[in-house]
Design an enzyme around this catalytic site. Structure first.
Site, PDB file in Angstrom:
ATOM      1  CG  ASP A 180     -13.236  -7.622   2.332  1.00 33.85           C
ATOM      2  OD1 ASP A 180     -13.082  -6.848   3.299  1.00 33.85           O
ATOM      3  OD2 ASP A 180     -13.687  -7.253   1.231  1.00 33.85           O
ATOM      4  CE  LYS A 184       2.419 -18.134  -2.731  1.00 32.99           C
ATOM      5  NZ  LYS A 184       1.596 -19.363  -2.715  1.00 32.99           N
ATOM      6  CG  ASP A 238      -7.717  -5.102   1.709  1.00 38.14           C
ATOM      7  OD1 ASP A 238      -8.668  -4.648   2.385  1.00 38.14           O
ATOM      8  OD2 ASP A 238      -7.701  -5.075   0.466  1.00 38.14           O
ATOM      9  CE1 TYR A 282      -3.374  -2.774   0.642  1.00 35.31           C
ATOM     10  CE2 TYR A 282      -4.596  -0.771   1.126  1.00 35.31           C
ATOM     11  CZ  TYR A 282      -4.581  -2.110   0.823  1.00 35.31           C
ATOM     12  OH  TYR A 282      -5.759  -2.788   0.706  1.00 35.31           O
ATOM     13  CG  ASP A 305      -1.347 -20.534  -1.245  1.00 32.95           C
ATOM     14  OD1 ASP A 305      -0.759 -20.462  -0.131  1.00 32.95           O
ATOM     15  OD2 ASP A 305      -0.892 -21.193  -2.192  1.00 32.95           O
TER      16      ASP A 305
END
Ligand code: IPM
Ligand code: MG
Length: 374
Positions: A256, A196, A252, A149, A228
């Protein structure tokens, strides 16, 4: 004690829900003999309309002067065509960076009163729950002021390629991990670092730092998971998670996903915290839901996520744990008594006993519960 709170109602339903949270804060202040002084500030689309920019410098300066910030929501369709740096969402990024609130706490728990809203089957939930119950209670700690970001971004000179950079310093990783460990210490004492690391160098640094920092928290179990796999495990077995600590972008996305698991985004609160400085922690508190412009000002919005965000504010910025718990218990009693805004109606339990109420009445019922009248 006297505390100052910056209020940023923002756009859409933001003002509707912040108004109710302020009434709850005032009731708590009366009861416990505290004084809350409010400074109402402009940010988001309404700030663009009035000043030409999403986060006027005066807003950030005034917010920094306060002990904590309570935000409603920003954004709406009328500002969606503006260039990136002028969109309402820029206000959020500017506030996060400007206030230095690097640790974003996003709790997601299944409320028994709204259980039917969870899209995952009971037997799947029960299989991963530590008590075999069809329930989960997890906390995502998302790094909020670094990573993709805020890394360098741009286009190549010919305009045919673009890039964003995931850059994390050891210090940035360490401080958000420590925020995660502090949270885990008051919960089920499990912390999962999500990254990751099989591909990304920045993730490998996260693991290196976690390996060192975890030694300071021997009673907390530290595990590692690729993002993942975590996306999959959140659906297959959300009960396995207690605290997840992860980067800005991964947090983020995963938050959700977690919000959908609870089935009631209108209930989810969040806290974004900076460093504790001489006993005080600056925090930005906001509901997870957006500005829902279609129902703004219509007495339809669910104020509970903002009211619960106010509870987090009392807990994390003011150290008022008792008062925070009273608000949470009051919300619980209101749900037990069957009160529902439309977004959380018919989500299980005795649907016939439900009473559908608007924003104002929902806020009022929480006040009743706080006053022992419910
Ligand atoms: C969130 C939102 C923001 C983010 C957007 C609105 C910039 O999705 O708070 O999760 O990506 O951080
Ligand atoms: Mg998001």
């Amino acid at each position: 004690m006297t505390y100052s709170i910056a209020l940023i109602p923002g756009d859409g339903i933001g003002p509707d829900v912040v108004r109710e949270a302020v009434e709850v804060l005032d009731a708590v202040a009366d009861k416990a003999d505290h004084t809350f002084n409010y400074a109402e500030l402009l940010a988001g689309g309404c700030a663009i309309d009035q000043t030409g920019e999403p986060l006027p410098p005066e807003t950030l300066e005034a917010a920094k002067e306060c002990d904590a910030v309570l935000l409603g929501a920003v954004g709406g369709p009328q500002w969606e065509t503006l260039p990136g740096h002028l969109r309402p969402e820029r206000a959020l990024l500017g506030l996060r960076a400007g206030l230095g609130v690097y640790a974003n706490l996003r709790p997601a728990a299944l409320l028994p009163q709204l259980k039917a809203a969870c899209p995952v089957k009971d037997e799947v939930l029960a299989a991963s729950n530590h008590e075999g119950k069809a329930a989960f209670d997890l906390l995502i700690v998302r790094e909020l002021t670094g990573g993709l970001y805020f890394g360098e971004r741009g286009r190549t000179p010919d305009g045919n390629a673009a890039y964003d950079t995931e850059l994390y310093s050891k210090a940035e990783i360490e401080r958000v991990l420590r925020a995660g460990y502090r949270a885990a210490a008051g919960r089920r004492k499990k912390l999962c670092v999500v990254d990751k690391a099989n591909v990304l160098e920045s993730s490998r640094l996260w693991r290196e730092v976690a390996a060192v920092v975890s030694k300071d928290y021997p009673d907390i179990e530290t595990t590692y998971m690729y993002v993942d796999n975590c996306a999959m495990q959140l659906i297959r077995g959300p009960g396995q998670f207690d605290v997840i600590v992860t980067s800005n972008l991964f947090g983020d996305i995963l938050s959700d996903e977690a919000s959908v698991l609870t089935g009631s985004i209108g209930m989810l609160a969040s806290a974004s915290l900076g460093d504790p400085v001489s006993g005080k922690t600056m925090g930005l508190y906001e509901p997870i839901h957006g500005s829902a412009p279609d129902i703004a000002g219509k007495d339809l919005a669910n104020p509970l996520a903002t009211i619960l965000s106010a509870a987090m504010l009392l807990r994390h910025s003011f150290g008022l744990e008792q008062e925070a718990r009273e608000i949470e218990a009051a919300v619980n009693r209101v749900l037990d008594a069957g009160y529902r805004t439309k977004d959380i109606a018919s989500r299980g339990g005795d649907a016939a006993a439900e009473k559908i109420v608007g924003t104002r009445e929902m806020g009022q019922r929480v006040l009743d519960a706080l006053a022992g009248k419910l």
